[in-house]
Design a protein around this motif. Sequence first.
Motif, PDB file in Angstrom:
ATOM      1  N   GLN A 104       0.831  -1.198   0.000  1.00  0.00           N
ATOM      2  CA  GLN A 104       0.000   0.000   0.000  1.00  0.00           C
ATOM      3  C   GLN A 104       0.870   1.255   0.000  1.00  0.00           C
ATOM      4  OE1 GLN A 104      -3.071   0.443  -0.494  1.00  0.00           O
ATOM      5  NE2 GLN A 104      -4.092  -1.507  -0.081  1.00  0.00           N
ATOM      6  N   GLU A 105       1.974   1.200   0.730  1.00  0.00           N
ATOM      7  CA  GLU A 105       2.909   2.325   0.747  1.00  0.00           C
ATOM      8  C   GLU A 105       3.482   2.569  -0.644  1.00  0.00           C
ATOM      9  OE1 GLU A 105       7.187   3.448   2.867  1.00  0.00           O
ATOM     10  OE2 GLU A 105       5.857   1.968   3.818  1.00  0.00           O
ATOM     11  N   LYS A 108       0.882   4.243  -2.827  1.00  0.00           N
ATOM     12  CA  LYS A 108       0.713   5.656  -2.488  1.00  0.00           C
ATOM     13  C   LYS A 108       1.799   6.513  -3.123  1.00  0.00           C
ATOM     14  CE  LYS A 108      -1.759   5.009   1.881  1.00  0.00           C
ATOM     15  NZ  LYS A 108      -1.700   5.131   3.363  1.00  0.00           N
TER      16      LYS A 108
END
Length: 315
Positions: A104-105, A108
């Motif tokens: 998810q990082e 982003k």
Amino acid sequence: MKPLLALATLLLASIAGGAFAADKPRPEHIGMSISSLANPYFVALTRGAQDRARQLNPQVKLTARSAEYDVHRQIAQIRELMGLNIDLLIVSASTEDGLAAILQEARKKGIVVIGADVRAKGASQTVLTDNLQAGQKVCDYLARAINGKGTFLIQNGPQVSSVLDRVSGCKQALAAYPGIRLLSDKEDGKASVWGGHASLQESLKRYPQIDALFTINDRQALGSLQALREAGQTHTLIGSVDGSAAAVKEIAGGAQIVVSASQSPETMGRRAIDMGVALLKGARPEAELELLGTTLVTRDNAATFIAWDASKPGH
């Protein structure tokens, strides 16, 4: 093994290069985080991705890392790849849930994340074999080969989604054969030749009669076959998943490995690149998971079956 080691060394290196045309947003730098490049299957998958990326741009930069099923190591390697300003990440996860935060990082930061071979929470899309189907097909074949009765052993492996699905599919198939007794599904062959060998050695001490054995991949099957030969045990029939050249050769030669559900690792690697490029160009994913079908390799078709081979490009 020398060709495999040489190829793995090549794939672990970064390939210097430039960018795609500015009017066609495609990756300038691809990162790959693979669960194990000690496994020839993942060498072939990585090569498929590399070849497809080079078809799109001969100057593309690609960096691959191998975690060897160590989740913490894989997280650190993904963070390293993120620091190299990759714009596409292909990940073969060591765990389905454990990489969610780092993936998810990455997203982003604008990195497109594509899963390959196993499910990984946090990936935008994933391409993998229909492992449930593979397990069902192989274990149904084995059940019929022992006439629907006798003892059956499932040799498990690393608890990634592909293995979990294969074991689940096998159990579903066996449910249709009340005359078959499942001895165990807890043994861990560690997805390797030596692991399959060691696991079956221990199993033979506990279970003097094993009519059929399902191993979660061909490497475990080959190790188990070695253990059977060393023990002078010629009764057990073995089935597995991969359709590798080594296993297909044993099937064609009349060995105790009698069936393997084929996979296409190079196709999977190429497809992962295509999916990632499409997302970078703004396409919306048609489905979160894309399943690739399997074909059973048996003594009926092994002699003519074209198996993948990590030591030979194009297989």
